[in-house]
Design a protein around this motif. Structure first.
Motif, PDB file in Angstrom:
ATOM      1  N   PRO A  31      -7.926   7.190  -7.866  1.00  0.00           N
ATOM      2  CA  PRO A  31      -8.712   8.590  -7.571  1.00  0.00           C
ATOM      3  C   PRO A  31      -7.743   9.493  -7.056  1.00  0.00           C
ATOM      4  O   PRO A  31      -6.702   9.112  -6.182  1.00  0.00           O
ATOM      5  CB  PRO A  31      -9.784   8.132  -6.780  1.00  0.00           C
ATOM      6  N   ALA A  32      -7.823  10.647  -7.201  1.00  0.00           N
ATOM      7  CA  ALA A  32      -7.000  11.650  -6.575  1.00  0.00           C
ATOM      8  C   ALA A  32      -7.350  11.897  -5.093  1.00  0.00           C
ATOM      9  O   ALA A  32      -8.537  11.557  -4.832  1.00  0.00           O
ATOM     10  CB  ALA A  32      -7.048  13.089  -7.303  1.00  0.00           C
ATOM     11  N   GLU A  33      -6.367  11.660  -4.340  1.00  0.00           N
ATOM     12  CA  GLU A  33      -6.789  11.737  -2.663  1.00  0.00           C
ATOM     13  C   GLU A  33      -7.063  13.010  -2.054  1.00  0.00           C
ATOM     14  O   GLU A  33      -7.702  13.382  -1.267  1.00  0.00           O
ATOM     15  CB  GLU A  33      -5.542  11.265  -1.971  1.00  0.00           C
ATOM     16  N   ALA A  34      -6.631  14.246  -2.748  1.00  0.00           N
ATOM     17  CA  ALA A  34      -6.812  15.402  -2.158  1.00  0.00           C
ATOM     18  C   ALA A  34      -7.703  16.420  -2.960  1.00  0.00           C
ATOM     19  O   ALA A  34      -8.115  16.128  -4.106  1.00  0.00           O
ATOM     20  CB  ALA A  34      -5.250  16.214  -2.070  1.00  0.00           C
ATOM     21  N   GLY A  35      -8.031  17.468  -2.441  1.00  0.00           N
ATOM     22  CA  GLY A  35      -8.814  18.306  -3.211  1.00  0.00           C
ATOM     23  C   GLY A  35     -10.545  17.885  -3.322  1.00  0.00           C
ATOM     24  O   GLY A  35     -10.604  16.691  -3.513  1.00  0.00           O
ATOM     25  N   ARG A  36     -11.242  18.836  -3.248  1.00  0.00           N
ATOM     26  CA  ARG A  36     -12.800  18.405  -3.438  1.00  0.00           C
ATOM     27  C   ARG A  36     -13.481  19.564  -4.462  1.00  0.00           C
ATOM     28  O   ARG A  36     -14.609  19.816  -4.094  1.00  0.00           O
ATOM     29  CB  ARG A  36     -13.359  18.344  -2.020  1.00  0.00           C
ATOM     30  N   ASN A  37     -12.751  20.057  -5.277  1.00  0.00           N
ATOM     31  CA  ASN A  37     -13.574  21.127  -6.111  1.00  0.00           C
ATOM     32  C   ASN A  37     -13.820  20.661  -7.504  1.00  0.00           C
ATOM     33  O   ASN A  37     -14.487  21.471  -8.368  1.00  0.00           O
ATOM     34  CB  ASN A  37     -12.288  22.361  -6.446  1.00  0.00           C
ATOM     35  N   SER A  38     -13.788  19.382  -7.792  1.00  0.00           N
ATOM     36  CA  SER A  38     -13.975  18.454  -8.859  1.00  0.00           C
ATOM     37  C   SER A  38     -14.979  17.380  -8.437  1.00  0.00           C
ATOM     38  O   SER A  38     -14.713  16.804  -7.687  1.00  0.00           O
ATOM     39  CB  SER A  38     -13.053  18.273  -9.952  1.00  0.00           C
ATOM     40  N   ALA A  39     -15.886  16.969  -9.508  1.00  0.00           N
ATOM     41  CA  ALA A  39     -16.559  15.886  -9.342  1.00  0.00           C
ATOM     42  C   ALA A  39     -16.041  14.786  -9.476  1.00  0.00           C
ATOM     43  O   ALA A  39     -16.043  13.683  -8.916  1.00  0.00           O
ATOM     44  CB  ALA A  39     -17.867  15.887 -10.029  1.00  0.00           C
ATOM     45  N   ALA A 103      -0.238  22.413  -2.959  1.00  0.00           N
ATOM     46  CA  ALA A 103       0.384  23.374  -2.357  1.00  0.00           C
ATOM     47  C   ALA A 103       0.484  23.258  -0.676  1.00  0.00           C
ATOM     48  O   ALA A 103      -0.549  22.631  -0.280  1.00  0.00           O
ATOM     49  CB  ALA A 103      -0.333  24.554  -2.538  1.00  0.00           C
ATOM     50  N   ALA A 104       1.562  23.418  -0.273  1.00  0.00           N
ATOM     51  CA  ALA A 104       1.638  23.308   1.523  1.00  0.00           C
ATOM     52  C   ALA A 104       0.540  24.331   1.879  1.00  0.00           C
ATOM     53  O   ALA A 104       0.852  25.556   1.670  1.00  0.00           O
ATOM     54  CB  ALA A 104       3.225  23.363   1.679  1.00  0.00           C
ATOM     55  N   ARG A 105       0.006  24.113   3.078  1.00  0.00           N
ATOM     56  CA  ARG A 105      -0.990  25.092   3.667  1.00  0.00           C
ATOM     57  C   ARG A 105      -0.815  24.802   4.817  1.00  0.00           C
ATOM     58  O   ARG A 105      -1.659  25.014   6.078  1.00  0.00           O
ATOM     59  CB  ARG A 105      -2.305  24.848   3.219  1.00  0.00           C
ATOM     60  N   LEU A 106       0.310  24.274   5.694  1.00  0.00           N
ATOM     61  CA  LEU A 106       0.504  23.945   6.838  1.00  0.00           C
ATOM     62  C   LEU A 106       1.257  25.242   7.746  1.00  0.00           C
ATOM     63  O   LEU A 106       1.789  25.914   6.931  1.00  0.00           O
ATOM     64  CB  LEU A 106       1.508  22.756   7.078  1.00  0.00           C
ATOM     65  N   PRO A 107       1.006  25.327   8.939  1.00  0.00           N
ATOM     66  CA  PRO A 107       1.680  26.470   9.585  1.00  0.00           C
ATOM     67  C   PRO A 107       3.139  26.348   9.435  1.00  0.00           C
ATOM     68  O   PRO A 107       3.637  25.347   9.396  1.00  0.00           O
ATOM     69  CB  PRO A 107       1.224  26.387  10.999  1.00  0.00           C
TER      70      PRO A 107
END
Length: 131
Positions: A31-39, A103-107
């Motif tokens: 299972p992919a660990e990141a993201g929650r835009n797909s079932a 994608a990096a989304r960190l400050p």
């Protein structure tokens, strides 16, 4: 919009079969660990290497977002993971591509991401309109 995940093996048999026709033999599923835009989001280990598969019911409100991803995929720069195929079967849409990095989304990540995002911005000239 976040959605609950189901395991790849929880897909309807016809949808799972459509995916495996393109990826045989499947040696393992993670299972992919990141993201929650797909079932469904998983990395399949196959004879030709890892592939990323994601899926969503065709009647889900978020399904339009996956259609947009499919439409713009051919217009993305070479640094983007390649979309290898997309199908709708058994009430599900599924897409397969080579695994990429999130994608990096960190400050402070903007400076690092700037050089990566610039080619994508230039590629937008060739992208289809979604208005």
């Amino acid at each position: 919009m976040s959605m609950p995940r189901i395991d790849f093996h929880g897909l309807p048999a016809a949808a799972r079969q459509a995916v495996t026709l393109h990826t045989v033999p499947v040696r393992s599923v993670r299972p992919a660990e990141a993201g929650r835009n797909s079932a469904v989001a998983a990395v399949l280990t196959t004879a030709s290497g890892p592939v990323f598969v994601k899926g969503i019911p065709v009647d889900h409100p978020q399904a339009a977002a996956q259609h947009r991803e499919v439409a713009i995929a051919p217009h993305l720069p070479a640094l983007a993971p390649r979309l290898l195929w997309h199908e709708e079967v058994a009430g599900w849409q599924a897409a397969r591509g080579r695994p990429g990095r999130r994608a990096a989304r960190l400050p402070g990540a903007g400076a690092q991401a700037g050089g990566v995002l610039t080619p994508a911005v230039h590629a937008s000239n060739a992208c289809p309109s979604f208005e």
